[in-house]
Design an enzyme around this catalytic site. Sequence first.
Site, PDB file in Angstrom:
ATOM      1  CG  ASP B  77      27.827  30.158 -24.129  1.00  0.00           C
ATOM      2  OD1 ASP B  77      28.705  30.998 -23.858  1.00  0.00           O
ATOM      3  OD2 ASP B  77      26.699  30.173 -23.612  1.00  0.00           O
ATOM      4  CD1 TRP B 102      25.879  22.553 -27.982  1.00  0.00           C
ATOM      5  CD2 TRP B 102      27.391  22.288 -26.378  1.00  0.00           C
ATOM      6  NE1 TRP B 102      26.751  23.614 -28.050  1.00  0.00           N
ATOM      7  CE2 TRP B 102      27.687  23.478 -27.083  1.00  0.00           C
ATOM      8  CE3 TRP B 102      28.230  21.912 -25.324  1.00  0.00           C
ATOM      9  CZ2 TRP B 102      28.775  24.305 -26.767  1.00  0.00           C
ATOM     10  CZ3 TRP B 102      29.312  22.729 -25.003  1.00  0.00           C
ATOM     11  CH2 TRP B 102      29.559  23.899 -25.717  1.00  0.00           C
ATOM     12  CG  ASP B 121      31.838  22.306 -21.762  1.00  0.00           C
ATOM     13  OD1 ASP B 121      32.091  22.928 -22.810  1.00  0.00           O
ATOM     14  OD2 ASP B 121      30.817  22.514 -21.083  1.00  0.00           O
ATOM     15  CG  ASN B 149      25.307  27.709 -26.599  1.00  0.00           C
ATOM     16  OD1 ASN B 149      24.542  28.273 -25.815  1.00  0.00           O
ATOM     17  ND2 ASN B 149      25.699  28.258 -27.744  1.00  0.00           N
ATOM     18  CG  ASP B 150      22.459  29.182 -22.330  1.00  0.00           C
ATOM     19  OD1 ASP B 150      23.363  29.957 -22.662  1.00  0.00           O
ATOM     20  OD2 ASP B 150      21.273  29.335 -22.661  1.00  0.00           O
TER      21      ASP B 150
END
Lengths: 368, 175
Positions: B77, B102, B121, B149-150
């Site tokens: 995401d 994650w 990230d 994934n938020d």
Amino acid sequence: MKSIFTITLLCLLAMNARSELPLETYGQLTLDTLPQHTLLINTFSHNAVLFNADTQQMLGTISTGIGANAFEVDRKKGIVHTAETYLSRHTRGQRTDVISTYDIRTLSPIGEITIAPKHPSGSPMRHYTGIVKDTEAELMLVANITPAMSVSVVDLQSRTFLSEIPTAGCGLVYPSEKLSFLQLCGDGRAQLVTLNRKGEELSRVRSEIFFDLETDPLMEKPARSEAGWVFNTFHGKVFQVTTEAGKIKISLVFNVGEDDEGWRIGGMQPVAFHVPSQLLLLLMHQGGENTHKDPGTEVWYINLATGATTHRLSLAVPANSIQVSQDESALLYAGSIAEDQVQIYDLKTTVSRGTISDIGLPTILQNL
Amino acid sequence: MKPDALIQIVDKWVTARTVKSARQLSRRHFLSRFGKLMVGISLVPVLPVARAAETRLQLPEIGDPQDCDYWRYCAIDGYLCSCCGGSESKCPPGAEPSPVTWIGTCENPADGKRYIISYNDCCGKGECGRCFCNRNEGDKPAYYPPKNNDINWCVGTKTNAYHCSTAVVVGVDES
């Protein structure tokens, strides 16, 4: 001599015309009276924008920091609060997390309270913050994910950061009775934490297991009813979670989509509740596993008491978020990130009342 | 025993432990251990899981890492780093990889195996804004961070400014 006379005459005429023009001054407007249907639209662009939903006219902007997902609204005081992060050099430098308070009349910050620099950001989530209160205290709660989970507690009256409550295994905040709040846990339970006015933990209880994280997780995006919170699972089980005398009560209300296989609840803000009519509104799409964030193509109207689907509204464009105003002549809002617009419908007649466009990618929708 | 054989054994052991831990341990316990593992990846590049990430060429590959349909992105995401000056496993120049992350499990169509993917990230720059991709295979709600994934996973980095996301293969799911 004749030309001098002509010039003099023209000058006199010009002066006369100028004196008839009203004097225009620069300045700024204020929001002294909010329209009945004022919609607060959070966006991906660090701006929250206000619109009059009846006219689709923009009313103004609240500029925020990183991770301002949603606002806690206090209409009586004419203020809103949000948790946000600031970096001293835009994308680098010292990090400061604050609860900022904004005046609704000027849409400008009027105060801030520094909190632990643990406030999560990312895809917007309504339930990273909440307010709990009793007759004397008003506490704002901010969920932390670092990824260890905890909750920051702030006294809004003294404007001080009171405490950080560790909540290992459970996250987010759903305000409950007085100074207590619910959370959801990875082991399939809900958790109820009760605080005192100093922000200290008084008690903590967990419910029985009522969902399975692996096979059918409980979605963390519920709507608040008068009794408590209405949650749904990925597959469509709808639960009402309430509290009474410090205990958690879980009741399976109904299953959505049992008669319409393949329809799922999904999106960023997929559930809304209209209190006057006790109507549960669900953003629905056709899809299977792993589609729990897909935009919805329909809004289903469901009687919360009976579970009966009374109407299915087909949206003009798929939406990620829905919200409903809480009056008798209610409006239903449906925000679409891909189309950068919010559709507006009359809740009762389901007739389109217009569209708000060019927003800056709408996320969480809130009534003001 | 040849070094390669030894590495294979260690590889399998680490992979099995990771998957087993993810299933059996409590979230906090797992997170604690997995977090240490991820930090370990960044600090000690000779660990077997790091070696798996480094030897991408040994993986049978199909697909375009700049395409959201690319197999590794089944639970991603964010903006694809491969469109932002980086690659599917590396941050663009100057962007700092987050050591905490994650995880997802995606099937590689080239060999039919399922691989454990670490979605690190990249941080410290403004949002890349290119090749946004959101797929949610196995994604869980935000109250279960290891599989969500938020959340902005720019944690444990110099700043939490999010730039883009990578998808690093850290093992084979042998469950």
